[in-house]
Design an enzyme around this catalytic site. Structure first.
Site, PDB file in Angstrom:
ATOM      1  CE1 TYR A 136     -15.642 -10.588   2.444  1.00 40.12           C
ATOM      2  CE2 TYR A 136     -17.562 -10.044   3.774  1.00 40.12           C
ATOM      3  CZ  TYR A 136     -16.365  -9.685   3.197  1.00 40.12           C
ATOM      4  OH  TYR A 136     -15.902  -8.406   3.372  1.00 40.12           O
ATOM      5  CE  LYS A 165     -17.274  -8.899  -0.268  1.00 43.38           C
ATOM      6  NZ  LYS A 165     -18.128  -8.230   0.741  1.00 43.38           N
TER       7      LYS A 165
END
Length: 306
Positions: A136, A165
């Site tokens: 992420y 992400k």
């Protein structure tokens, strides 16, 4: 289960009762709506899931409930966001022992680690498990950017790291990462207000927030965009954008839970220190939701493109 990082993966909210217990019945209702809409994975325990307020036992419960509902049809992915490397390793092992099929991994919390420290942190977690890992990358909210050079190092030394992400909010990063890594790194947008733009630029998927309240609309935008049915995707997205903007706010949890109430897929209950919205801000958010509900579009057939 064989699967890959692609499609719409909701960052699920955590449902609570008015006595501050997990509301697993309402959680299951939402998971079933997500699966009926055609999502390709379930992500538990992110910021939207209020993970920092959950006990380990509650995280275990949510994982096991989600796994039972998914029943091997789509993966259940557990978020790892810890301060200590040893705690992140332990959380990854716990998720694996519960049966999770993937991890979403944030950089160290609170301490602003250097590039070398961040890579070492990621590598320690990756070395502790065989689960596929989604990194992420959200420097806007968490203060640490995972650069292309850092991804190069991770991809060359950690075979389980396979996706990002992408939440830098710089749309050109989709192309920048694709140019450098090709299919070695799967790219999932993590910013709702760049959902369609990222898909059209070649992102493989979308880790979404408003999907918690509007699963069919989110998956439709993704599927139609991927299929090149851009006019249809854009029409839905134009209606959707004021709602999607509720995701880029410090109160995104409260905002999205209000939207879940409107669609019958959740409650307004949050866990302190968060409190439900009130006053002018609550009325502003409700105004956006009411207008969207009054103009909610009829969706074209989209599942054939998934």
């Amino acid at each position: 289960m064989e699967w890959t990082w692609q499609g719409v993966m909701p960052a699920l909210t955590t449902k609570f009762t008015d006595s501050d217990e997990l509301d697993t019945g309402l959680f299951v209702k939402n998971v079933r709506a997500q699966m009926a809409a055609g999502v390709s994975g379930l992500i538990l325990g992110g910021t939207l899931g209020e993970a920092s307020t959950l006990t380990e036992k509650e995280k275990d419960t949510l994982t096991l409930v989600a796994l039972k509902e998914a029943d091997g049809r789509i993966p259940v992915i557990v978020n790892i966001a810890e301060q200590r490397t040893s705690d992140a390793v332990q959380a990854a092992r716990r998720a694996a022992s519960n049966g999770a099929q993937g991890l979403m991994l944030l950089p160290p919390m609170r301490y602003k680690a250097t590039s070398r420290e961040t890579v070492a942190y990621f590598r320690a977690v990756a070395d502790s498990t065989d689960l596929p890992i989604l990194i992420y990358n959200n420097p806007v909210d968490y203060g640490i950017e995972v650069t292309p050079d850092m991804f190069e190092e991770l991809l060359s030394t950690c075979p389980t790291v396979g996706a990002v992400k992408e939440s830098t909010r710089e749309i050109s990063n989709v192309t920048r990462l694709r140019n450098r890594f090709g299919d070695r790194l799967r790219i999932l947008t993590g910013v709702d207000t760049l959902g369609l733009e990222s898909i059209l630029m070649g992102a493989d998927g979308w880790v979404a927030g408003l999907v918690c309240a509007y699963p069919a609309e989110t998956v439709a935008v993704y599927a139609l965009g991927k299929a090149g049915r851009i006019a249809e995707a854009r029409s839905i997205y134009q209606w959707f954008l004021p709602l999607l903007e509720l995701d880029i706010s410090p109160q995104l949890v409260q905002n999205i839970k209000l939207a879940e109430v409107a669609t019958g897929l959740g409650s307004e209950q949050v866990r302190p220190p968060r409190l439900p919205l009130e006053g002018a801000e609550r009325e502003r958010v409700m105004g956006i939701i009411r207008k969207a509900m009054a103009q909610r579009p009829e969706l074209p057939q989209y599942k054939q493109y998934l």
